[in-house]
Design an enzyme around this catalytic site. Structure first.
Site, PDB file in Angstrom:
ATOM      1  N   PRO A  72       0.805  -1.211   0.000  1.00  0.00           N
ATOM      2  CA  PRO A  72       0.000   0.000   0.000  1.00  0.00           C
ATOM      3  C   PRO A  72       0.851   1.279   0.000  1.00  0.00           C
ATOM      4  O   PRO A  72       1.951   1.280   0.496  1.00  0.00           O
ATOM      5  CB  PRO A  72      -0.807  -0.125   1.286  1.00  0.00           C
ATOM      6  CG  PRO A  72      -0.019  -1.016   2.169  1.00  0.00           C
ATOM      7  CD  PRO A  72       0.731  -1.930   1.261  1.00  0.00           C
ATOM      8  N   GLU A  73       0.274   2.327  -0.589  1.00  0.00           N
ATOM      9  CA  GLU A  73       0.975   3.592  -0.682  1.00  0.00           C
ATOM     10  C   GLU A  73       0.358   4.575   0.327  1.00  0.00           C
ATOM     11  O   GLU A  73      -0.448   4.174   1.163  1.00  0.00           O
ATOM     12  CB  GLU A  73       0.867   4.128  -2.124  1.00  0.00           C
ATOM     13  CG  GLU A  73       1.377   3.104  -3.144  1.00  0.00           C
ATOM     14  CD  GLU A  73       1.276   3.565  -4.590  1.00  0.00           C
ATOM     15  OE1 GLU A  73       1.266   4.773  -4.842  1.00  0.00           O
ATOM     16  OE2 GLU A  73       1.203   2.688  -5.471  1.00  0.00           O
TER      17      GLU A  73
END
Ligand SMILES: [Zn+2]
Length: 278
Positions: free
Chosen positions: A2-3
């Site tokens: 995830p960013e």
């Protein structure tokens, strides 16, 4: 992944359930995710201290204990961080790496199918070194066009690579680099030092816009991502280029191209909308 938007969403979901509380009976099921800390020291710190603060830095979740120590979790590709308002079901323990009860009837679990994520425990000095090595947070008020341009100075790297370089700017990975470059109509392989001031201004705006919209949508769920309560995000439904190689450009209907030549990751772009010099 995830960013920034996914980790921000996770944090917003779990922080209210953790702050001021204590990890009861923490269990570490796999020690191979630990970096620079022994299972014994980590578990002792978790047992001994209340949770003072839960926040995000770049793509990492930070759980600060009242001792000042910070447990930094980097979920990488397949990690998820969830607080359930009930006991865990057997299948929720399946890939669990770190488990704990939180007060009455709540369960904290860090799961990681492939265990590419990492957990470390940093004291003040180690935290200072860690955070100093990462670029500024792009959604803060202080991060203006000038700071953005400055972070991109002095490199001939492709702009997509520079955007994803965590030492320049925090939190942007493959999904949002693709999206921001498409919206700014910039060729992802363009040399960073050849961007015009106008390119940089447009890119600054699209980076912030895309990240903000994605936070609002609870992140993008591609593969395993779930938010801090176990729900999927919705931003994947409005992605313009990421994961859409071969499909028509949403702006001009040209077939989108995908290349791995820039950074080994999938870069999807529209040669017509993002052609160099167009
Ligand atoms: Zn197009």
């Amino acid at each position: 992944m995830p960013e920034l938007p996914e980790v921000e969403t996770i944090i917003r979901g779990i922080a209210p359930k953790l702050v001021g509380r204590r990890f009861t009976n923490p269990q570490l099921l796999h020690a191979d995710v630990l970096r620079g800390v022994t299972p014994r020291r980590l578990l002792a710190a978790l047992r001994r201290n209340r949770i003072a603060r839960v926040f995000r830095r770049a793509k990492h979740a930070v759980i600060q204990l009242e001792s000042g120590e910070r447990m930094v979790i980097q979920p990488r590709m397949t990690g998820s961080l969830i607080v359930y308002d009930r006991r865990l079901k057997p299948d929720e323990r399946r890939y669990a790496v770190l488990l704990a009860a939180i007060g009455e009837g709540r369960a904290f679990v860090y799961s990681d199918v492939r265990r590419l994520g990492t957990i470390s425990l940093l004291d003040d000095a180690a935290w200072e070194a860690y955070t100093a090595a990462i670029g500024p947070e792009p959604l803060t008020d202080e991060f203006d066009t000038g700071s953005f341009s400055q972070r991109l100075l002095g490199t001939r790297q492709a702009i997509k690579k520079a955007l994803m370089d965590q030492s320049r700017i925090a939190g942007i990975g493959n999904i949002y680099a693709n999206e921001a470059l498409f919206r700014a109509r910039i060729d992802p392989s363009q040399r960073t030092d050849r961007l015009t001031p106008d390119d940089r201004r447009r890119l600054y705006r699209t980076v912030r816009h895309v990240l903000r919209q994605a936070v609002r949508a609870g992140g993008s769920t591609v593969r395993d991502y779930r938010d801090g309560t176990g729900r999927a995000g919705t931003y994947q439904r409005v992605l313009l280029v990421y994961g859409r190689g071969g499909l028509p450009c949403r702006r001009c209907r040209t077939r989108l191209s995908t290349t791995h030549a820039i950074d080994g990751r999938a870069t999807t772009f529209c040669w017509r909308c993002q052609g160099s010099g167009s």
